[in-house]
Design a protein around this motif. Structure first.
Motif, mmCIF file in Angstrom:
data_model
loop_
_atom_site.group_PDB
_atom_site.id
_atom_site.type_symbol
_atom_site.label_atom_id
_atom_site.label_comp_id
_atom_site.label_asym_id
_atom_site.label_seq_id
_atom_site.Cartn_x
_atom_site.Cartn_y
_atom_site.Cartn_z
ATOM 1 N N THR A 79 0.823 -1.204 0.000
ATOM 2 C CA THR A 79 0.000 0.000 0.000
ATOM 3 C C THR A 79 0.863 1.263 0.000
ATOM 4 O OG1 THR A 79 -1.751 -1.221 1.101
ATOM 5 C CG2 THR A 79 -1.908 1.180 1.190
ATOM 6 N N ASP A 80 1.978 1.234 0.722
ATOM 7 C CA ASP A 80 2.831 2.420 0.771
ATOM 8 C C ASP A 80 3.534 2.661 -0.569
ATOM 9 O OD1 ASP A 80 4.012 4.644 2.048
ATOM 10 O OD2 ASP A 80 5.816 3.484 2.498
ATOM 11 N N SER A 81 3.963 1.599 -1.230
ATOM 12 C CA SER A 81 4.664 1.824 -2.502
ATOM 13 C C SER A 81 3.692 2.308 -3.576
ATOM 14 C CB SER A 81 5.422 0.567 -2.954
ATOM 15 O OG SER A 81 4.564 -0.460 -3.350
ATOM 16 N N VAL A 132 10.098 4.934 -5.414
ATOM 17 C CA VAL A 132 9.529 5.225 -4.101
ATOM 18 C C VAL A 132 9.545 3.970 -3.236
ATOM 19 C CG1 VAL A 132 8.014 7.188 -4.652
ATOM 20 C CG2 VAL A 132 7.211 4.861 -5.098
ATOM 21 N N ASP A 133 9.874 4.168 -1.968
ATOM 22 C CA ASP A 133 9.709 3.131 -0.955
ATOM 23 C C ASP A 133 10.725 1.991 -1.022
ATOM 24 O OD1 ASP A 133 8.305 2.312 1.341
ATOM 25 O OD2 ASP A 133 7.068 0.904 0.200
ATOM 26 N N PHE A 134 11.830 2.161 -1.722
ATOM 27 C CA PHE A 134 12.918 1.163 -1.662
ATOM 28 C C PHE A 134 14.179 1.760 -2.264
ATOM 29 C CE2 PHE A 134 13.685 -0.528 -6.009
ATOM 30 C CZ PHE A 134 12.703 0.165 -6.694
ATOM 31 N N ASP A 154 12.329 7.565 -0.051
ATOM 32 C CA ASP A 154 12.271 6.269 0.645
ATOM 33 C C ASP A 154 12.397 6.454 2.151
ATOM 34 O OD1 ASP A 154 12.289 3.518 1.054
ATOM 35 O OD2 ASP A 154 14.426 3.305 0.608
ATOM 36 N N HIS A 155 12.109 5.365 2.856
ATOM 37 C CA HIS A 155 12.292 5.382 4.314
ATOM 38 C C HIS A 155 12.925 4.070 4.795
ATOM 39 C CE1 HIS A 155 8.461 3.036 5.522
ATOM 40 N NE2 HIS A 155 8.608 2.916 4.230
ATOM 41 N N HIS A 156 13.779 3.480 3.962
ATOM 42 C CA HIS A 156 14.441 2.231 4.342
ATOM 43 C C HIS A 156 15.957 2.428 4.480
ATOM 44 C CE1 HIS A 156 10.661 0.604 2.715
ATOM 45 N NE2 HIS A 156 10.874 -0.386 3.554
ATOM 46 N N ALA A 157 16.556 1.520 5.227
ATOM 47 C CA ALA A 157 18.013 1.535 5.377
ATOM 48 C C ALA A 157 18.678 1.300 4.020
ATOM 49 C CB ALA A 157 18.433 0.432 6.352
ATOM 50 N N SER A 178 6.586 5.846 6.979
ATOM 51 C CA SER A 178 6.171 5.455 5.633
ATOM 52 C C SER A 178 6.676 6.474 4.615
ATOM 53 C CB SER A 178 4.636 5.348 5.531
ATOM 54 O OG SER A 178 4.055 6.637 5.406
ATOM 55 N N THR A 179 6.747 6.023 3.379
ATOM 56 C CA THR A 179 7.081 6.935 2.283
ATOM 57 C C THR A 179 5.961 7.960 2.113
ATOM 58 O OG1 THR A 179 8.339 5.207 1.162
ATOM 59 C CG2 THR A 179 7.619 7.048 -0.193
ATOM 60 N N ALA A 180 4.733 7.512 2.338
ATOM 61 C CA ALA A 180 3.586 8.416 2.192
ATOM 62 C C ALA A 180 3.681 9.593 3.163
ATOM 63 C CB ALA A 180 2.280 7.652 2.413
ATOM 64 N N SER A 208 -0.909 1.396 7.203
ATOM 65 C CA SER A 208 -0.449 0.056 6.846
ATOM 66 C C SER A 208 1.001 -0.152 7.272
ATOM 67 C CB SER A 208 -0.595 -0.133 5.338
ATOM 68 O OG SER A 208 0.126 -1.276 4.914
ATOM 69 N N ASP A 209 1.869 0.772 6.874
ATOM 70 C CA ASP A 209 3.295 0.587 7.189
ATOM 71 C C ASP A 209 3.571 0.644 8.688
ATOM 72 O OD1 ASP A 209 4.092 0.255 4.552
ATOM 73 O OD2 ASP A 209 5.823 1.586 4.770
ATOM 74 N N THR A 210 2.810 1.417 9.415
ATOM 75 C CA THR A 210 3.069 1.545 10.858
ATOM 76 C C THR A 210 2.142 0.643 11.688
ATOM 77 O OG1 THR A 210 1.480 3.368 11.133
ATOM 78 C CG2 THR A 210 3.764 3.983 10.617
HETATM 79 MN MN MN Z 1 6.996 1.787 3.040
#
Ligand code: MN
Length: 371
Positions: A79-81, A132-134, A154-157, A178-180, A208-210
């Motif tokens: 959902t976030d992507s 987005v998101d990766f 993005d919001h990932h390591a 989340s990216t959103a 969703s992400d949280t």
């Molecule tokens: Mn995400």
């Protein structure tokens, strides 16, 4: 050739009223703009004398003029992507898309929010691409030439196998839920009012992400923007909306074991090993626990097909706040036990308090493999 580092010290004026004075603490907010030919849309020095340029301003400036820009999330969409690609396209121009079919939760959100179904994009020739998101090469949709990537939000390591991109591009990674959330912040910086359907999709993505703001990845920004997005979307009962969305995600009765493992699946590289991690976040864990032997044998098949070194699957019980970790062979069992301890029940390790792949499951497996 200019080398411009934009730290968003100016963001403060955009903070919501009463926002905690957490301003930028621990936020990685760095945009690197180097005048490589393909990205040379730099400001002249005279333009720099006016208003301070925020990262989002800069991104917008660079991106809005891009031809054939598409926004796409990781290989197996969530959902976030999907919401991230819709939000980015709305703010920065270009077209939203998804690399493959959306999952049941995202479908629920699209229906509830009255959003248009994002198009499946498989052909990336002649396109410039915003991710987005990766940021991991293992999650890059097939057919994207890294040379055509112009931005990452993005919001990932950064992790073990970041995409090897020949050009210097704009990268915006913040440790938010989340990216959103990040993109909603961008919209607000530009005073862009999101359409109701998009505020609703953004809300669905943050929730969703949280896991409805309960995951350890949740920040105060996520909480604040959830309130703002819900208001805009006209959703009064946020918990109920989140619960219905999680229920939609939980209903996996009609899926094969293989589909369940691959529904929310990501490939990683840890300690030189190729590692697949699938998760099923659910409010009703028992039906999946009942199918554990079926799931384990499907895992063995997938592992063989993909030729990866390890495959771990987690039934994430978001109601009880614990995960059940599954493996398909002794090698992976050793990894799981080394990562999560030896509380083995019915051929699964039960990890209390573990619900986040990003913050807990992935890092624990990474540590186990890099020991
Ligand atoms: Mn995400």
């Amino acid at each position: 050739m200019g080398f411009l580092i934009l730290c968003l010290a100016t963001l403060g004026k955009h903070e919501p009223k009463g926002f905690p004075n957490l301003l930028l603490r621990g936020i990685v907010l760095l945009s690197l703009a180097v005048g490589v030919t393909s990205n040379a849309q730099e400001s002249s020095s005279s333009e720099l004398e006016g208003d301070k340029l925020s990262t989002a301003d800069y991104l917008r400036k660079v991106l809005i003029s891009r031809q054939n820009l598409v926004w796409i999330g990781h290989k197996v969409p969530d959902t976030d992507s999907v919401s991230g690609s819709l939000l980015a396209a709305f703010i920065y121009g270009g077209k939203p898309g998804t690399p493959s079919k959306v999952n049941p939760e995202t479908r629920f959100a699209i229906d509830q929010c009255g959003a248009d179904e994002p198009k499946i994009i498989e052909n990336f020739s002649e396109k410039t691409v915003g991710l987005v998101d990766f940021n991991q090469s293992t999650q890059l949709p097939t057919g994207i030439d890294p040379d055509t990537i112009v931005a990452i939000i993005d919001h990932h390591a950064i992790g073990g196998s970041p995409i090897n991109i020949p050009n210097v591009i704009s990268i915006e990674i913040r440790p938010w839920g989340s990216t959103a959330t990040i993109l909603t912040d961008h919209a607000r910086m530009f005073d862009i009012e999101l359409p109701i359907y998009l505020a609703c999709m953004g809300l669905a993505a943050v929730l969703s992400d949280t896991v409805n703001l309960t995951s350890p990845t949740t920040t105060e920004y996520d909480r604040a923007y959830v309130q703002m997005l819900a208001k805009r979307a006209g959703i009064d009962d946020i918990d109920k909306f989140a619960e219905r969305m999680l229920m939609a995600k939980s209903d996996l009765g009609g899926f094969s074991a293989k589909d369940i493992i691959l529904l929310d699946y990501k490939d990683f590289e840890f300690g030189g090993k190729e590692v697949g991690i699938g998760v099923a976040e659910t409010l009703i864990a028992q039906p999946l626990i009942d199918r554990r032997y079926e799931l384990q044998s499907a895992m063995g098949e997938i592992k063989k097909e993909k030729g990866i070194d390890h495959l771990i699957f987690a039934i994430v019980d978001t109601r009880e706040n614990r995960s059940y970790l599954l493996w398909s062979d002794d090698q992976d069992k050793d990894v799981v036990i080394s990562a999560f301890g030896d509380h083995v029940v019915d051929e699964m390790v039960v990890a209390e308090g573990v619900i986040s792949r990003k913050r807990q499951i992935g890092p624990a497996i990474q540590r186990a493999l890099e020991k």
